[in-house]
Motif scaffolding. Structure first.
Motif, PDB file in Angstrom:
ATOM      1  N   LEU A 158      19.578 -44.517 -11.031  1.00 24.33           N
ATOM      2  CA  LEU A 158      18.477 -44.166 -10.216  1.00 24.33           C
ATOM      3  C   LEU A 158      18.367 -42.807 -10.202  1.00 24.33           C
ATOM      4  O   LEU A 158      17.191 -41.924 -10.305  1.00 24.33           O
ATOM      5  N   GLU A 159      19.480 -42.007  -9.907  1.00 22.04           N
ATOM      6  CA  GLU A 159      19.247 -40.444 -10.122  1.00 22.04           C
ATOM      7  C   GLU A 159      18.823 -39.917 -11.427  1.00 22.04           C
ATOM      8  O   GLU A 159      18.205 -39.062 -11.392  1.00 22.04           O
ATOM      9  N   SER A 160      19.353 -40.518 -12.580  1.00 21.75           N
ATOM     10  CA  SER A 160      18.942 -39.977 -13.728  1.00 21.75           C
ATOM     11  C   SER A 160      17.613 -40.160 -14.007  1.00 21.75           C
ATOM     12  O   SER A 160      16.916 -39.458 -14.702  1.00 21.75           O
ATOM     13  N   SER A 161      17.021 -41.240 -13.548  1.00 21.29           N
ATOM     14  CA  SER A 161      15.658 -41.520 -13.651  1.00 21.29           C
ATOM     15  C   SER A 161      14.842 -40.909 -12.939  1.00 21.29           C
ATOM     16  O   SER A 161      13.627 -40.167 -13.493  1.00 21.29           O
ATOM     17  N   THR A 162      15.206 -40.490 -11.828  1.00 17.15           N
ATOM     18  CA  THR A 162      14.472 -39.387 -10.822  1.00 17.15           C
ATOM     19  C   THR A 162      14.419 -38.182 -11.559  1.00 17.15           C
ATOM     20  O   THR A 162      13.448 -37.245 -11.520  1.00 17.15           O
ATOM     21  N   ARG A 163      15.569 -37.804 -12.100  1.00 15.46           N
ATOM     22  CA  ARG A 163      15.805 -36.334 -12.526  1.00 15.46           C
ATOM     23  C   ARG A 163      14.969 -36.115 -13.689  1.00 15.46           C
ATOM     24  O   ARG A 163      14.282 -35.111 -14.200  1.00 15.46           O
ATOM     25  N   ILE A 164      14.769 -37.133 -14.738  1.00 13.13           N
ATOM     26  CA  ILE A 164      13.983 -37.189 -15.903  1.00 13.13           C
ATOM     27  C   ILE A 164      12.542 -36.899 -15.665  1.00 13.13           C
ATOM     28  O   ILE A 164      11.841 -36.380 -16.185  1.00 13.13           O
ATOM     29  N   THR A 165      12.099 -37.701 -14.611  1.00 10.22           N
ATOM     30  CA  THR A 165      10.654 -37.780 -14.122  1.00 10.22           C
ATOM     31  C   THR A 165      10.394 -36.371 -13.617  1.00 10.22           C
ATOM     32  O   THR A 165       9.137 -36.062 -14.005  1.00 10.22           O
ATOM     33  N   GLN A 166      11.504 -35.846 -12.910  1.00  8.66           N
ATOM     34  CA  GLN A 166      10.961 -34.310 -12.485  1.00  8.66           C
ATOM     35  C   GLN A 166      10.978 -33.411 -13.540  1.00  8.66           C
ATOM     36  O   GLN A 166       9.949 -32.585 -13.712  1.00  8.66           O
ATOM     37  N   CYS A 167      11.713 -33.607 -14.547  1.00  6.80           N
ATOM     38  CA  CYS A 167      11.932 -32.578 -15.799  1.00  6.80           C
ATOM     39  C   CYS A 167      10.444 -32.906 -16.407  1.00  6.80           C
ATOM     40  O   CYS A 167       9.821 -31.931 -16.999  1.00  6.80           O
ATOM     41  N   ALA A 168       9.873 -34.224 -16.710  1.00  9.13           N
ATOM     42  CA  ALA A 168       8.643 -34.379 -17.258  1.00  9.13           C
ATOM     43  C   ALA A 168       7.514 -33.745 -16.341  1.00  9.13           C
ATOM     44  O   ALA A 168       6.727 -33.314 -17.049  1.00  9.13           O
ATOM     45  N   SER A 169       7.649 -33.971 -15.235  1.00 12.90           N
ATOM     46  CA  SER A 169       6.574 -33.082 -14.029  1.00 12.90           C
ATOM     47  C   SER A 169       6.624 -31.736 -14.542  1.00 12.90           C
ATOM     48  O   SER A 169       5.390 -30.988 -14.626  1.00 12.90           O
ATOM     49  N   ASN A 170       7.791 -31.078 -14.502  1.00 11.39           N
ATOM     50  CA  ASN A 170       7.974 -29.781 -14.843  1.00 11.39           C
ATOM     51  C   ASN A 170       7.136 -29.381 -16.088  1.00 11.39           C
ATOM     52  O   ASN A 170       6.668 -28.286 -16.167  1.00 11.39           O
ATOM     53  N   LEU A 171       7.416 -30.161 -17.160  1.00  6.53           N
ATOM     54  CA  LEU A 171       7.081 -29.682 -18.338  1.00  6.53           C
ATOM     55  C   LEU A 171       5.395 -29.835 -18.508  1.00  6.53           C
ATOM     56  O   LEU A 171       4.858 -28.820 -18.965  1.00  6.53           O
ATOM     57  N   GLN A 172       4.981 -30.911 -17.689  1.00 11.93           N
ATOM     58  CA  GLN A 172       3.497 -30.725 -17.634  1.00 11.93           C
ATOM     59  C   GLN A 172       2.913 -29.867 -17.096  1.00 11.93           C
ATOM     60  O   GLN A 172       1.833 -29.128 -17.474  1.00 11.93           O
ATOM     61  N   ASP A 173       3.506 -29.264 -15.898  1.00 13.05           N
ATOM     62  CA  ASP A 173       2.965 -28.001 -15.421  1.00 13.05           C
ATOM     63  C   ASP A 173       3.206 -26.963 -16.135  1.00 13.05           C
ATOM     64  O   ASP A 173       1.904 -26.133 -16.083  1.00 13.05           O
ATOM     65  N   ALA A 174       4.321 -26.772 -16.885  1.00  7.27           N
ATOM     66  CA  ALA A 174       4.206 -25.439 -17.849  1.00  7.27           C
ATOM     67  C   ALA A 174       3.214 -25.774 -18.950  1.00  7.27           C
ATOM     68  O   ALA A 174       2.748 -24.516 -19.378  1.00  7.27           O
ATOM     69  N   ILE A 175       2.949 -27.047 -19.481  1.00  4.31           N
ATOM     70  CA  ILE A 175       2.005 -26.907 -20.527  1.00  4.31           C
ATOM     71  C   ILE A 175       0.665 -26.629 -19.843  1.00  4.31           C
ATOM     72  O   ILE A 175      -0.169 -25.815 -20.283  1.00  4.31           O
ATOM     73  N   GLN A 176       0.508 -27.092 -18.760  1.00  2.00           N
ATOM     74  CA  GLN A 176      -0.843 -26.726 -18.303  1.00  2.00           C
ATOM     75  C   GLN A 176      -1.272 -25.564 -17.710  1.00  2.00           C
ATOM     76  O   GLN A 176      -2.281 -24.837 -17.951  1.00  2.00           O
ATOM     77  N   GLU A 177      -0.162 -24.756 -17.398  1.00  2.00           N
ATOM     78  CA  GLU A 177      -0.104 -23.389 -17.267  1.00  2.00           C
ATOM     79  C   GLU A 177      -0.452 -22.679 -18.577  1.00  2.00           C
ATOM     80  O   GLU A 177      -1.346 -21.572 -18.734  1.00  2.00           O
ATOM     81  N   ALA A 178       0.076 -23.034 -19.549  1.00  2.00           N
ATOM     82  CA  ALA A 178      -0.059 -22.401 -21.005  1.00  2.00           C
ATOM     83  C   ALA A 178      -1.601 -22.615 -21.294  1.00  2.00           C
ATOM     84  O   ALA A 178      -2.248 -21.889 -21.795  1.00  2.00           O
ATOM     85  N   VAL A 179      -2.052 -23.807 -21.432  1.00  2.00           N
ATOM     86  CA  VAL A 179      -3.376 -24.296 -21.505  1.00  2.00           C
ATOM     87  C   VAL A 179      -4.264 -23.357 -20.535  1.00  2.00           C
ATOM     88  O   VAL A 179      -5.542 -22.798 -21.339  1.00  2.00           O
ATOM     89  N   ASP A 180      -4.254 -23.241 -19.648  1.00  2.00           N
ATOM     90  CA  ASP A 180      -5.050 -22.374 -18.409  1.00  2.00           C
ATOM     91  C   ASP A 180      -5.197 -20.897 -19.035  1.00  2.00           C
ATOM     92  O   ASP A 180      -6.204 -20.343 -18.866  1.00  2.00           O
ATOM     93  N   GLU A 181      -3.857 -20.558 -19.330  1.00  2.00           N
ATOM     94  CA  GLU A 181      -3.691 -19.155 -19.760  1.00  2.00           C
ATOM     95  C   GLU A 181      -4.646 -19.052 -21.088  1.00  2.00           C
ATOM     96  O   GLU A 181      -5.498 -17.963 -21.212  1.00  2.00           O
ATOM     97  N   PHE A 182      -4.460 -19.827 -22.059  1.00  2.00           N
ATOM     98  CA  PHE A 182      -5.282 -19.582 -23.100  1.00  2.00           C
ATOM     99  C   PHE A 182      -6.688 -19.848 -22.971  1.00  2.00           C
ATOM    100  O   PHE A 182      -7.554 -18.982 -23.534  1.00  2.00           O
ATOM    101  N   MET A 183      -7.081 -20.667 -21.967  1.00  2.00           N
ATOM    102  CA  MET A 183      -8.519 -20.926 -21.753  1.00  2.00           C
ATOM    103  C   MET A 183      -9.184 -19.831 -21.442  1.00  2.00           C
ATOM    104  O   MET A 183     -10.337 -19.326 -21.488  1.00  2.00           O
ATOM    105  N   GLN A 184      -8.524 -19.191 -20.280  1.00  2.00           N
ATOM    106  CA  GLN A 184      -8.957 -18.083 -19.543  1.00  2.00           C
ATOM    107  C   GLN A 184      -8.937 -16.806 -20.302  1.00  2.00           C
ATOM    108  O   GLN A 184     -10.024 -15.983 -20.351  1.00  2.00           O
ATOM    109  N   ALA A 185      -8.116 -16.614 -21.461  1.00  2.00           N
ATOM    110  CA  ALA A 185      -8.215 -15.680 -22.453  1.00  2.00           C
ATOM    111  C   ALA A 185      -9.427 -15.687 -23.503  1.00  2.00           C
ATOM    112  O   ALA A 185      -9.644 -15.045 -24.054  1.00  2.00           O
ATOM    113  N   SER A 186      -9.180 -17.039 -24.128  1.00  2.00           N
ATOM    114  CA  SER A 186      -9.677 -17.516 -25.278  1.00  2.00           C
ATOM    115  C   SER A 186     -10.797 -18.528 -25.160  1.00  2.00           C
ATOM    116  O   SER A 186     -11.331 -19.036 -26.107  1.00  2.00           O
ATOM    117  N   GLY A 187     -11.105 -18.990 -24.108  1.00  2.00           N
ATOM    118  CA  GLY A 187     -12.202 -20.137 -23.792  1.00  2.00           C
ATOM    119  C   GLY A 187     -13.615 -19.882 -24.550  1.00  2.00           C
ATOM    120  O   GLY A 187     -14.003 -18.485 -24.104  1.00  2.00           O
TER     121      GLY A 187
END
Length: 293
Positions: A158-187
């Motif tokens: 259970l702990e490992s499942s919760t942890r990897i889900t959180q890691c995936a969520s953090n990665l999704q947020d980081a990817i979205q931030e990168a995409v938003d940064e790109f669109m703001q500069a080069s959209g």
């Protein structure tokens, strides 16, 4: 003169409901025991004759009406099921790498010269059938077969499942931030008449996300990153009006890894690259040994 009735019980007398194994357990000679042991394990009559040296007539007489209680696995699939089943019904289940390792041992392996490693000869369908048979056997015997992904910590699932889900969520947020940064500069800000600006920006954002992942995460794209970058720069230079401008040119070489055929994989690799001749092996091994490696 009448005589009293006496019932004599001798070793060869058995009750009518005695089963075959119990009637012979204490009376079999070593020859019979060996033949019956092989027979009950599912060994064929011909194999029993070869293993024991007994005649086929003798083997046939000893094994007559004796059921086979345990059939030995003969096919790769049966061997894989027999080996993986105890692990699958255990407390921690069977990990994917354990299952695939057994499959490779049962089905055999072949050398992948492109990736430089051995790969199993089994197919995806054969892997699925082995898992299905393990599940069916477990259900029939009142157990539960568990096939575990390699990343799961079986001691803290259970702990490992919760942890990897959180890691995936953090990665999704980081990817979205990168995409938003790109669109703001080069959209895209303007489109040709008749085109939908909102749709164009949505398509650009989707494509930008995919391109970021291809560049950042190995394996997302089948196309080598170097070739992707080269193709990108060709398009960029053409749009910029500078088609002759130097872009990113990286030679993509398809590597060939020779299969190891000796005790020292490093020397085998050197030989495969043409760096070392086999006649020089003793000299190199001596130098390595002298150096303390």
């Amino acid at each position: 003169m009448s005589h009293p009735f006496v019932l004599n019980l001798i070793p060869t007398t058995h009750a009518a409901n005695d089963d075959a194994p119990s009637r012979a357990s204490a009376l079999l000679d070593p020859r019979e025991e060996r033949v019956l042991a092989l027979h009950k394990a599912g060994v064929s009559r011909r194999k029993i004759v070869e293993a024991t040296g007994e005649t086929e007539h003798y083997v046939r007489r000893v094994t007559k009406d004796v059921p086979v209680t345990e059939k030995l696995p003969t096919t790769p699939s049966e061997r894989a099921v027999a080996r993986c089943y105890p692990m699958a019904i255990g407390r921690t289940g069977i990990k994917d790498y354990q299952l695939r390792s057994v499959m490779s041992e049962c089905y055999g392996v072949e050398w992948d010269a492109e990736k430089g490693r051995y790969k199993g000869r089994y197919t995806v369908d054969q892997l699925k059938r082995v898992k299905e048979r393990i599940r069916e056997r477990a259900t029939a015997e009142g157990h539960s077969a568990i096939f575990v992904m390699d990343w799961i910590n079986a001691d803290a699932p259970l702990e490992s499942s919760t942890r990897i889900t959180q890691c995936a969520s953090n990665l999704q947020d980081a990817i979205q931030e990168a995409v938003d940064e790109f669109m703001q500069a080069s959209g895209i800000q303007h489109v040709e008449e008749g085109l939908d600006l909102t749709l164009a920006r949505k398509k650009q954002e989707f494509a930008a996300r995919r391109h970021i992942l291809k560049l950042a995460v190995k394996g997302v794209s089948k196309e080598p990153v170097a070739r992707l970058q080269e193709r990108t720069m060709d398009q960029v230079n053409q749009l910029a009006g500078t088609p002759d401008a130097p872009g990113v040119t990286v030679a993509v070489t398809k590597l060939h890894h020779p299969e190891p055929k000796g005790d020292d994989a490093f020397l085998d690799y050197c030989e495969g690259q043409g760096w070392l001749h086999p006649d020089h092996y003793p000299e190199v091994e001596s130098a390595i040994s002298t150096a303390g490696y």
